[in-house]
Design a protein around this motif. Structure first.
Motif, mmCIF file in Angstrom:
data_model
loop_
_atom_site.group_PDB
_atom_site.id
_atom_site.type_symbol
_atom_site.label_atom_id
_atom_site.label_comp_id
_atom_site.label_asym_id
_atom_site.label_seq_id
_atom_site.Cartn_x
_atom_site.Cartn_y
_atom_site.Cartn_z
ATOM 1 N N ARG A 1 -13.918 -0.283 4.010
ATOM 2 C CA ARG A 1 -13.301 -1.249 4.914
ATOM 3 C C ARG A 1 -11.871 -1.475 4.463
ATOM 4 O O ARG A 1 -11.625 -1.779 3.294
ATOM 5 C CB ARG A 1 -14.079 -2.557 4.894
ATOM 6 N N VAL A 2 -10.905 -1.300 5.362
ATOM 7 C CA VAL A 2 -9.498 -1.460 5.003
ATOM 8 C C VAL A 2 -8.800 -2.362 6.013
ATOM 9 O O VAL A 2 -9.186 -2.434 7.185
ATOM 10 C CB VAL A 2 -8.768 -0.096 4.928
ATOM 11 N N THR A 3 -7.756 -3.035 5.542
ATOM 12 C CA THR A 3 -6.925 -3.882 6.395
ATOM 13 C C THR A 3 -5.462 -3.590 6.090
ATOM 14 O O THR A 3 -5.064 -3.540 4.914
ATOM 15 C CB THR A 3 -7.203 -5.381 6.157
ATOM 16 N N GLY A 4 -4.663 -3.383 7.117
ATOM 17 C CA GLY A 4 -3.243 -3.147 6.923
ATOM 18 C C GLY A 4 -2.485 -3.301 8.229
ATOM 19 O O GLY A 4 -3.087 -3.293 9.311
ATOM 20 N N ARG A 5 -1.179 -3.433 8.124
ATOM 21 C CA ARG A 5 -0.360 -3.589 9.318
ATOM 22 C C ARG A 5 -0.160 -2.241 10.008
ATOM 23 O O ARG A 5 0.092 -1.222 9.362
ATOM 24 C CB ARG A 5 0.989 -4.217 8.976
ATOM 25 N N ASP B 1 7.425 -0.018 1.916
ATOM 26 C CA ASP B 1 6.983 -0.950 2.946
ATOM 27 C C ASP B 1 5.729 -0.463 3.665
ATOM 28 O O ASP B 1 5.070 -1.240 4.368
ATOM 29 C CB ASP B 1 8.092 -1.195 3.976
ATOM 30 N N LEU B 2 5.416 0.825 3.528
ATOM 31 C CA LEU B 2 4.246 1.393 4.207
ATOM 32 C C LEU B 2 2.999 1.366 3.332
ATOM 33 O O LEU B 2 1.914 1.732 3.806
ATOM 34 C CB LEU B 2 4.541 2.831 4.639
ATOM 35 N N VAL C 1 -1.614 0.810 8.159
ATOM 36 C CA VAL C 1 -2.512 1.644 8.955
ATOM 37 C C VAL C 1 -1.659 2.434 9.934
ATOM 38 O O VAL C 1 -0.915 1.848 10.726
ATOM 39 C CB VAL C 1 -3.555 0.790 9.709
ATOM 40 N N LEU C 2 -1.735 3.741 9.861
ATOM 41 C CA LEU C 2 -0.968 4.614 10.740
ATOM 42 C C LEU C 2 -1.664 4.734 12.084
ATOM 43 O O LEU C 2 -2.862 5.024 12.150
ATOM 44 C CB LEU C 2 -0.825 5.996 10.097
ATOM 45 N N GLU D 1 0.193 9.444 2.016
ATOM 46 C CA GLU D 1 -0.702 8.861 1.027
ATOM 47 C C GLU D 1 -0.568 7.347 0.935
ATOM 48 O O GLU D 1 -1.422 6.674 0.351
ATOM 49 C CB GLU D 1 -0.410 9.471 -0.352
ATOM 50 N N ARG D 2 0.489 6.788 1.489
ATOM 51 C CA ARG D 2 0.716 5.348 1.390
ATOM 52 C C ARG D 2 -0.171 4.549 2.344
ATOM 53 O O ARG D 2 -0.393 3.361 2.132
ATOM 54 C CB ARG D 2 2.189 5.028 1.673
#
Length: 340
Positions: A199-203, A227-228, A232-233, A261-262
């Motif tokens: 489970r992941v969370t990112g902008r 900043d990345l 989430v891409l 990879e970021r």
């Protein structure tokens, strides 16, 4: 990423929404239909700016004027939302004329996708969340607005967040014929494909594949790589229907630059499989080939990333106005995407 992201305040019923053309214009009949739907379905008051009344030749020759319309719309205190008429292929030329101070001084909800992801990535770099919808095709195709589109547009217009993005019951990439108004053929939604178990969370950062590639090529508007970290891409391939290997090449280049990879996660929109004027005939399993191309690069450069494919954003219908800069939570254990 920017120290603080701002989600512009929601619109109110009866609120004024600026209609601008930072990319291409649309036909008068499409403009009228979209504005009518803003009024009749959403009780919004569309205010058509000069750029949205201009022809393509004028817009092509005046990128600074297109930028000025956007900035004036942001600065008008009576306007709570700004929506682009449609996409195109040259909005990159508008970005040098934007003053970030004028856009961030009064953050306003901006709606656009496709070519407008140029402007949305510009806003991301300056910490402003923006939404993926345009007048055309979002508000013009089909005899009536699709209920799935209406549901998520309401959230994008009037709520603080999109919330859980449920799968649509059906989908289509048929081209809508405005001359005949014939209903399009809708197919059952085959569902989403998940990769990974974390489970992941990112902008969210990204958008239209072509625009992401242009930003990588020019390097003028990319955020600082740091900043990345943890983002989430988001990627969708538009009506260009690029060869899967071209997507693989670009993602591989991101990997070689140490960018891929970021990202902690990846969301991929359900691809269109055909469009008028294509120079090649995509195979029936185009979506599977595209997924395989993306997965091959993730396996090489970011094996721990969580990914989900065939989401409802981009150029196949129906769509969710995916907000770049918002926080996306990918939960493969329960097959859920939430955007806050």
């Amino acid at each position: 990423m920017p120290a603080v992201f701002t989600t512009p305040p929601p619109l109110d019923a009866g609120g004024r929404v600026a209609v601008v053309a930072p990319s291409r214009p649309i036909d008068e009949s499409q403009l009228d239909r979209a504005c009518a739907r803003l009024r009749d379905v959403f009780s919004l008051d569309p205010v058509v700016f000069e750029s949205a009344r201009r022809d393509w030749e004028w817009l092509r020759d005046n990128p600074a004027a297109r930028a000025e319309d956007v900035m004036q719309a942001f600065e008008d205190p009576s306007i709570r939302g700004v929506i682009a008429a449609t996409g195109g292929d040259d909005q990159l030329r508008v970005l040098p004329h934007l003053d970030p101070a004028r856009l961030t001084a009064s953050p306003t909800r901006f709606f656009g996708f496709s070519d407008n992801d140029n402007l949305r990535l510009f806003l991301w770099t300056h910490g402003v969340v923006s939404y993926g919808a345009t007048l055309h095709p979002t508000l013009t195709v089909d005899p009536e607005l699709h209920p799935y589109v209406e549901r998520y547009l309401r959230r994008a217009f009037f709520e603080r967040s999109i919330g859980v993005v449920e799968p649509a019951p059906e989908w289509t990439d048929d081209w809508f014929d405005f001359d005949t108004e014939a209903p399009r053929e809708w197919r059952d939604n085959p569902g989403r494909t998940w990769r990974g178990d974390e489970r992941v969370t990112g902008r969210l950062w990204g958008g239209n594949f072509s625009v992401v590639k242009w930003h990588l090529q020019t390097g003028r508007y990319l955020p600082d790589p740091d900043d990345l970290d943890g983002a989430v891409l988001a990627l969708e391939t538009s009506e260009d229907v690029p060869l899967p290997r071209e997507v693989r090449y670009t993602l591989r280049a991101m990997g070689e630059r140490g960018l891929l990879e970021r990202f902690d996660g990846l969301v991929v929109g359900r691809p269109r499989t055909h469009a008028p004027g294509l120079e090649w005939e995509p195979p029936a399993d185009y979506g599977a080939q595209l997924r395989a191309a993306v997965l091959s690069v993730l396996d090489a450069y970011n094996p721990d990333a969580t990914a989900v494919f065939d989401l409802e954003f981009g150029h196949a219908d129906p769509t969710v106005p995916l907000p770049l800069g918002a926080r996306a939570t990918l939960n493969p254990a329960v097959g859920r995407l939430r955007i806050d």
